[in-house]
Design a protein around this motif. Sequence first.
Motif, PDB file in Angstrom:
ATOM      1  N   PHE A 231       0.820  -1.205   0.000  1.00  0.00           N
ATOM      2  CA  PHE A 231       0.000   0.000   0.000  1.00  0.00           C
ATOM      3  C   PHE A 231       0.856   1.258   0.000  1.00  0.00           C
ATOM      4  CE2 PHE A 231      -3.132  -3.049   1.693  1.00  0.00           C
ATOM      5  CZ  PHE A 231      -4.174  -2.813   0.811  1.00  0.00           C
ATOM      6  N   ALA A 232       1.995   1.202   0.678  1.00  0.00           N
ATOM      7  CA  ALA A 232       2.874   2.373   0.712  1.00  0.00           C
ATOM      8  C   ALA A 232       3.372   2.716  -0.696  1.00  0.00           C
ATOM      9  CB  ALA A 232       4.057   2.118   1.643  1.00  0.00           C
ATOM     10  N   GLU A 233       3.669   1.682  -1.491  1.00  0.00           N
ATOM     11  CA  GLU A 233       4.122   1.938  -2.860  1.00  0.00           C
ATOM     12  C   GLU A 233       2.988   2.507  -3.700  1.00  0.00           C
ATOM     13  OE1 GLU A 233       6.105  -0.250  -6.785  1.00  0.00           O
ATOM     14  OE2 GLU A 233       5.558  -1.462  -5.021  1.00  0.00           O
ATOM     15  N   LEU A 234       1.776   1.963  -3.550  1.00  0.00           N
ATOM     16  CA  LEU A 234       0.632   2.496  -4.295  1.00  0.00           C
ATOM     17  C   LEU A 234       0.414   3.967  -3.954  1.00  0.00           C
ATOM     18  CD1 LEU A 234      -2.737   0.905  -5.084  1.00  0.00           C
ATOM     19  CD2 LEU A 234      -2.728   3.087  -3.898  1.00  0.00           C
ATOM     20  N   ALA A 235       0.473   4.293  -2.666  1.00  0.00           N
ATOM     21  CA  ALA A 235       0.267   5.682  -2.247  1.00  0.00           C
ATOM     22  C   ALA A 235       1.332   6.599  -2.827  1.00  0.00           C
ATOM     23  CB  ALA A 235       0.253   5.774  -0.724  1.00  0.00           C
ATOM     24  N   ALA A 236       2.581   6.134  -2.855  1.00  0.00           N
ATOM     25  CA  ALA A 236       3.666   6.939  -3.412  1.00  0.00           C
ATOM     26  C   ALA A 236       3.471   7.168  -4.906  1.00  0.00           C
ATOM     27  CB  ALA A 236       5.008   6.256  -3.154  1.00  0.00           C
ATOM     28  N   ARG A 237       3.003   6.139  -5.593  1.00  0.00           N
ATOM     29  CA  ARG A 237       2.769   6.282  -7.039  1.00  0.00           C
ATOM     30  C   ARG A 237       1.599   7.225  -7.318  1.00  0.00           C
ATOM     31  NH1 ARG A 237       4.463   1.294 -10.602  1.00  0.00           N
ATOM     32  NH2 ARG A 237       6.093   0.342  -9.336  1.00  0.00           N
ATOM     33  N   VAL A 238       0.553   7.153  -6.495  1.00  0.00           N
ATOM     34  CA  VAL A 238      -0.580   8.065  -6.653  1.00  0.00           C
ATOM     35  C   VAL A 238      -0.124   9.507  -6.454  1.00  0.00           C
ATOM     36  CG1 VAL A 238      -2.734   8.845  -5.562  1.00  0.00           C
ATOM     37  CG2 VAL A 238      -2.398   6.421  -6.082  1.00  0.00           C
ATOM     38  N   LEU A 239       0.686   9.748  -5.435  1.00  0.00           N
ATOM     39  CA  LEU A 239       1.190  11.092  -5.182  1.00  0.00           C
ATOM     40  C   LEU A 239       2.024  11.592  -6.357  1.00  0.00           C
ATOM     41  CD1 LEU A 239       1.429  13.441  -3.194  1.00  0.00           C
ATOM     42  CD2 LEU A 239       3.417  12.310  -2.196  1.00  0.00           C
ATOM     43  N   ALA A 240       2.871  10.724  -6.896  1.00  0.00           N
ATOM     44  CA  ALA A 240       3.712  11.113  -8.036  1.00  0.00           C
ATOM     45  C   ALA A 240       2.865  11.428  -9.262  1.00  0.00           C
ATOM     46  CB  ALA A 240       4.708  10.004  -8.353  1.00  0.00           C
ATOM     47  N   LEU A 241       1.840  10.610  -9.517  1.00  0.00           N
ATOM     48  CA  LEU A 241       0.957  10.863 -10.662  1.00  0.00           C
ATOM     49  C   LEU A 241       0.167  12.148 -10.473  1.00  0.00           C
ATOM     50  CD1 LEU A 241      -0.419   7.291 -11.468  1.00  0.00           C
ATOM     51  CD2 LEU A 241       1.221   8.622 -12.799  1.00  0.00           C
ATOM     52  N   GLY A 242      -0.262  12.401  -9.234  1.00  0.00           N
ATOM     53  CA  GLY A 242      -1.016  13.617  -8.961  1.00  0.00           C
ATOM     54  C   GLY A 242      -0.209  14.861  -9.255  1.00  0.00           C
ATOM     55  N   ARG A 243       1.073  14.797  -8.994  1.00  0.00           N
ATOM     56  CA  ARG A 243       1.936  15.951  -9.301  1.00  0.00           C
ATOM     57  C   ARG A 243       1.979  16.200 -10.806  1.00  0.00           C
ATOM     58  NH1 ARG A 243       6.210  13.663  -5.347  1.00  0.00           N
ATOM     59  NH2 ARG A 243       5.770  14.745  -3.401  1.00  0.00           N
ATOM     60  N   ARG A 244       1.854  15.128 -11.587  1.00  0.00           N
ATOM     61  CA  ARG A 244       1.916  15.266 -13.035  1.00  0.00           C
ATOM     62  C   ARG A 244       0.588  15.725 -13.627  1.00  0.00           C
ATOM     63  NH1 ARG A 244       4.156   9.429 -14.402  1.00  0.00           N
ATOM     64  NH2 ARG A 244       3.314   9.935 -16.462  1.00  0.00           N
ATOM     65  N   SER A 245      -0.510  15.664 -12.850  1.00  0.00           N
ATOM     66  CA  SER A 245      -1.814  16.057 -13.367  1.00  0.00           C
ATOM     67  C   SER A 245      -2.057  17.553 -13.249  1.00  0.00           C
ATOM     68  CB  SER A 245      -2.940  15.307 -12.627  1.00  0.00           C
ATOM     69  OG  SER A 245      -3.071  15.783 -11.304  1.00  0.00           O
ATOM     70  N   ARG A 246      -1.124  18.264 -12.609  1.00  0.00           N
ATOM     71  CA  ARG A 246      -1.245  19.704 -12.417  1.00  0.00           C
ATOM     72  C   ARG A 246       0.150  20.300 -12.561  1.00  0.00           C
ATOM     73  NH1 ARG A 246      -3.335  20.532  -6.535  1.00  0.00           N
ATOM     74  NH2 ARG A 246      -4.318  18.513  -6.766  1.00  0.00           N
ATOM     75  N   PRO A 247       0.262  21.643 -12.642  1.00  0.00           N
ATOM     76  CA  PRO A 247       1.599  22.233 -12.681  1.00  0.00           C
ATOM     77  C   PRO A 247       2.434  21.738 -11.504  1.00  0.00           C
ATOM     78  CG  PRO A 247      -0.063  23.891 -13.140  1.00  0.00           C
ATOM     79  CD  PRO A 247      -0.802  22.644 -12.747  1.00  0.00           C
ATOM     80  N   ALA A 248       3.696  21.483 -11.770  1.00  0.00           N
ATOM     81  CA  ALA A 248       4.558  20.864 -10.765  1.00  0.00           C
ATOM     82  C   ALA A 248       4.649  21.706  -9.501  1.00  0.00           C
ATOM     83  CB  ALA A 248       5.956  20.656 -11.343  1.00  0.00           C
ATOM     84  N   ASP A 249       4.423  21.052  -8.363  1.00  0.00           N
ATOM     85  CA  ASP A 249       4.599  21.711  -7.075  1.00  0.00           C
ATOM     86  C   ASP A 249       6.050  21.595  -6.643  1.00  0.00           C
ATOM     87  OD1 ASP A 249       1.926  22.367  -6.709  1.00  0.00           O
ATOM     88  OD2 ASP A 249       1.457  20.450  -5.755  1.00  0.00           O
ATOM     89  N   PRO A 250       6.532  22.562  -5.876  1.00  0.00           N
ATOM     90  CA  PRO A 250       7.834  22.364  -5.239  1.00  0.00           C
ATOM     91  C   PRO A 250       7.703  21.256  -4.205  1.00  0.00           C
ATOM     92  CG  PRO A 250       6.766  24.334  -4.395  1.00  0.00           C
ATOM     93  CD  PRO A 250       5.933  23.856  -5.552  1.00  0.00           C
ATOM     94  N   PRO A 251       8.810  20.640  -3.796  1.00  0.00           N
ATOM     95  CA  PRO A 251       8.744  19.555  -2.803  1.00  0.00           C
ATOM     96  C   PRO A 251       8.045  19.987  -1.518  1.00  0.00           C
ATOM     97  CG  PRO A 251      10.918  19.653  -3.790  1.00  0.00           C
ATOM     98  CD  PRO A 251      10.182  20.869  -4.259  1.00  0.00           C
ATOM     99  N   VAL A 252       8.249  21.241  -1.123  1.00  0.00           N
ATOM    100  CA  VAL A 252       7.590  21.792   0.064  1.00  0.00           C
ATOM    101  C   VAL A 252       6.868  23.077  -0.355  1.00  0.00           C
ATOM    102  CG1 VAL A 252       7.895  22.743   2.385  1.00  0.00           C
ATOM    103  CG2 VAL A 252       9.318  20.821   1.619  1.00  0.00           C
TER     104      VAL A 252
END
Length: 218
Positions: free
Chosen positions: A105-126
Amino acid sequence: MRVLVVEDEPLLAAAIAEWLRDDSHAVDVTGDGAAALERLAVNEYDVLVLDRDIPVVHGDEVCRQLVASGSDTRVLMLTAAAAVPDRVEGLGLGADDYLTKPFAFAELAARVLALGRRSRPADPPVLRRAGVALDPARHEVFRDGRYVPLSKKEFAVLAELLRADGATVSAEQLLEKAWDEHVDPFTGAVRLTILKLRRKLGEPGLVETVTGVGYRIP
């Protein structure tokens, strides 16, 4: 982010949704492809977690139709088929990522977060503004170096306000991104969450109300 999980195994679907909600995502769940297409036509999702072998409308067809529509929703395809040709075929349908069962589940969550960043203008890490620092990966918020413990909804609302970079965000936009489809828009959920967020962030006040428009962090 707002995520749609399409999985016909109820226990697995519930577990995925719970894990993602723990990361402050708004999550809708359905178990068949026809219902998935209906939700995708009505709601704006950042990420679609799509089991490939689902009833009514196959996951492959859901992916094809979503890609053909020109949607910005990113697709993470789930499948028990782990062979290389299967993964290649899934990506060829337009999926952005591919995860085989069983998975962590941790890997799935990390992949979802990474994909979400690609669905909108890139956010800074913080995300930073007005002395506030929000780290989406660590799920931490600091104001002027002081740790601020927030609930999942408070964290999600603050993230959307910071992403707006000073612009006003309407209550409707916050509902769309931070709550799932079961929320009653007339409950005052956004107003109550903003009140709690202001209290926890402390003085001087950061979140402004723009009457008749929404909220912002100037």
